[in-house]
Structures are given as C-alpha cells and as structure tokens.
Design an enzyme around this catalytic site. Structure first.
Site, PDB file in Angstrom:
ATOM      1  N   PHE A   1      43.150 -30.554  18.251  1.00  0.00           N
ATOM      2  CA  PHE A   1      43.782 -30.455  16.935  1.00  0.00           C
ATOM      3  C   PHE A   1      45.291 -30.259  17.008  1.00  0.00           C
ATOM      4  O   PHE A   1      45.956 -30.169  15.971  1.00  0.00           O
ATOM      5  CB  PHE A   1      43.147 -29.303  16.126  1.00  0.00           C
ATOM      6  CG  PHE A   1      43.230 -27.951  16.816  1.00  0.00           C
ATOM      7  CD1 PHE A   1      44.346 -27.148  16.691  1.00  0.00           C
ATOM      8  CD2 PHE A   1      42.165 -27.492  17.572  1.00  0.00           C
ATOM      9  CE1 PHE A   1      44.421 -25.912  17.318  1.00  0.00           C
ATOM     10  CE2 PHE A   1      42.225 -26.245  18.200  1.00  0.00           C
ATOM     11  CZ  PHE A   1      43.365 -25.470  18.073  1.00  0.00           C
TER      12      PHE A   1
ATOM     13  N   ARG B   1      44.490 -10.154   9.681  1.00  0.00           N
ATOM     14  CA  ARG B   1      43.482 -11.166  10.028  1.00  0.00           C
ATOM     15  C   ARG B   1      42.206 -10.976   9.203  1.00  0.00           C
ATOM     16  O   ARG B   1      41.551 -11.952   8.831  1.00  0.00           O
ATOM     17  CB  ARG B   1      43.241 -11.191  11.537  1.00  0.00           C
ATOM     18  CG  ARG B   1      44.446 -11.840  12.231  1.00  0.00           C
ATOM     19  CD  ARG B   1      44.326 -11.859  13.722  1.00  0.00           C
ATOM     20  NE  ARG B   1      43.386 -12.842  14.235  1.00  0.00           N
ATOM     21  CZ  ARG B   1      43.662 -14.119  14.468  1.00  0.00           C
ATOM     22  NH1 ARG B   1      44.843 -14.614  14.166  1.00  0.00           N
ATOM     23  NH2 ARG B   1      42.763 -14.916  14.993  1.00  0.00           N
TER      24      ARG B   1
ATOM     25  N   THR C   1      39.243 -18.896  10.451  1.00  0.00           N
ATOM     26  CA  THR C   1      40.101 -20.090  10.512  1.00  0.00           C
ATOM     27  C   THR C   1      39.640 -21.163   9.531  1.00  0.00           C
ATOM     28  O   THR C   1      40.455 -21.779   8.841  1.00  0.00           O
ATOM     29  CB  THR C   1      40.090 -20.672  11.948  1.00  0.00           C
ATOM     30  OG1 THR C   1      40.525 -19.656  12.843  1.00  0.00           O
ATOM     31  CG2 THR C   1      41.004 -21.878  12.064  1.00  0.00           C
TER      32      THR C   1
ATOM     33  N   ARG D   1      42.083 -17.244   2.873  1.00  0.00           N
ATOM     34  CA  ARG D   1      41.694 -18.620   3.235  1.00  0.00           C
ATOM     35  C   ARG D   1      40.532 -19.120   2.381  1.00  0.00           C
ATOM     36  O   ARG D   1      40.465 -20.303   2.046  1.00  0.00           O
ATOM     37  CB  ARG D   1      41.378 -18.698   4.723  1.00  0.00           C
ATOM     38  CG  ARG D   1      42.647 -18.713   5.569  1.00  0.00           C
ATOM     39  CD  ARG D   1      42.348 -18.596   7.026  1.00  0.00           C
ATOM     40  NE  ARG D   1      43.527 -18.864   7.860  1.00  0.00           N
ATOM     41  CZ  ARG D   1      43.606 -18.517   9.138  1.00  0.00           C
ATOM     42  NH1 ARG D   1      42.598 -17.896   9.730  1.00  0.00           N
ATOM     43  NH2 ARG D   1      44.702 -18.788   9.818  1.00  0.00           N
TER      44      ARG D   1
ATOM     45  N   HIS E   1      48.876 -18.349   8.173  1.00  0.00           N
ATOM     46  CA  HIS E   1      48.768 -17.994   9.599  1.00  0.00           C
ATOM     47  C   HIS E   1      48.963 -16.494   9.727  1.00  0.00           C
ATOM     48  O   HIS E   1      49.739 -15.901   8.986  1.00  0.00           O
ATOM     49  CB  HIS E   1      49.859 -18.713  10.408  1.00  0.00           C
ATOM     50  CG  HIS E   1      50.013 -18.182  11.797  1.00  0.00           C
ATOM     51  ND1 HIS E   1      49.192 -18.558  12.837  1.00  0.00           N
ATOM     52  CD2 HIS E   1      50.876 -17.264  12.321  1.00  0.00           C
ATOM     53  CE1 HIS E   1      49.546 -17.902  13.931  1.00  0.00           C
ATOM     54  NE2 HIS E   1      50.572 -17.122  13.639  1.00  0.00           N
TER      55      HIS E   1
ATOM     56  N   GLU F   1      56.253 -14.004  17.774  1.00  0.00           N
ATOM     57  CA  GLU F   1      56.281 -14.909  16.618  1.00  0.00           C
ATOM     58  C   GLU F   1      57.308 -14.473  15.577  1.00  0.00           C
ATOM     59  O   GLU F   1      57.974 -15.305  14.958  1.00  0.00           O
ATOM     60  CB  GLU F   1      54.886 -14.989  16.002  1.00  0.00           C
ATOM     61  CG  GLU F   1      53.886 -15.701  16.913  1.00  0.00           C
ATOM     62  CD  GLU F   1      52.497 -15.822  16.301  1.00  0.00           C
ATOM     63  OE1 GLU F   1      51.635 -16.413  16.964  1.00  0.00           O
ATOM     64  OE2 GLU F   1      52.271 -15.329  15.169  1.00  0.00           O
TER      65      GLU F   1
END
Ligand code: CMP
Length: 142
Positions: free
Chosen positions: A57, A85, A91, A102, A115, A126
């Site tokens: 991906f 999270r 995901t 999500r 993200h 990050e």
C-alpha cells in the site's frame, strides 16, 4: 504528560470534517500544542511513511497523503499516544469501534481520516517532521 502527532488527512479535509474532528479531540481531553494547515510533497510523504516502504500500500499511501491539504497537530495528554489511538480506532474504518474518529469520518483503510503516532518515541520523531520546538506551545504558555 505525553505528546503525540495527529494528522487530519486529505480525505477528511475535502469532506469538511476538520472542525468536527478537532472538536472530538478536544472533548476527549487532549490539549492542542501546535497546529497548521499545510501540504506535503510525494517525497515528504514517502519520508514520513518510510517505515512502510516496500509494503503493497506504500505507493498509494504516498500519493494520497500528498494529494491535498492536511492538518498536523501536536496533542498533549497523559498517555496521549495510546489514548489517541483508542480515540481514532482501527486502521480500517469498517473494523473501527463505534464512536471512534475513523468509524465516524473514515472511508477505507487508505482514506481513514486521521493518523496517530504508534509509540512515544515515534511521536517525538513525527512531531519534529512538521514542527520545530519553537512552534510548539510550552506548558507555561497554554
Ligand atoms: P496511518 O495511521 O496513517 O499509518 C499508515 C497508513 O497506511 C495507515 O494509517 C493507512 O491509512 C495506510 N494503509 C493503507 N493500506 C493499508 C493496509 N493494507 N494496512 C495498513 N495500513 C494501510
């Protein structure tokens, strides 16, 4: 206190969900320490997701993340990485728990609205991909 990096992805911005997602994050007790509306080139997206290079991906992910504006944010909270999270869910939005970001705002595994960093160590890496320390509010300021 712990910090994590969140990104509102191009799909969520295009669909006009940025405000709702930020509201959701604030209601969950996170403090926003830095935020910008920006975009990244394919090369920058490739570097950000370098850990996924070689996965099937990867090319789609790089193309998608550089396809439009994004909103990276530095979030702070106790246990911020794990709690964020949990807040965003799995995901794949189809597998994400009810009420997660999500589930509410994602489309599929690739276009999954947000993200979140996967460890405190990666969070710091990050965060500094998008923000200098001078751009991040310190506790004395917020
Ligand atoms: P993110 O949390 O941004 O980190 C890596 C991203 O790769 C992930 O969210 C997904 O959007 C994307 N991705 C696309 N396809 C897959 C897949 N099959 N498995 C895992 N991640 C995927």
């Amino acid at each position: 206190m712990q910090r994590t990096l969140a990104i509102i992805k191009p799909d969520a911005l295009k669909k006009g969900y940025a405000g709702k997602i930020i509201d959701h994050i604030l209601n969950a007790g996170f403090t926003i320490k830095a935020l910008k509306l920006t975009r990244i080139s394919p090369a920058q997206a490739g570097a950000f997701y370098a850990v996924h290079r070689g996965r099937p991906f990867y090319d789609d992910l790089v193309q998608f993340m550089s396809s439009g504006p994004i909103i990276p944010m530095v979030l702070e909270k106790e246990n911020a990485v794990a709690d964020f999270r949990s807040l965003i869910g799995a995901t794949d939005p189809a597998e994400a728990a009810e009420g997660t970001i999500r589930k509410l705002y994602g489309t599929d595994k690739g276009q999954n609205a947000v993200h979140g960093s996967d460890s405190p160590e990666n969070a710091e890496i990050e965060i500094h991909f998008f923000f200098s320390e001078a751009e991040i509010l310190q506790n004395s300021e917020a």
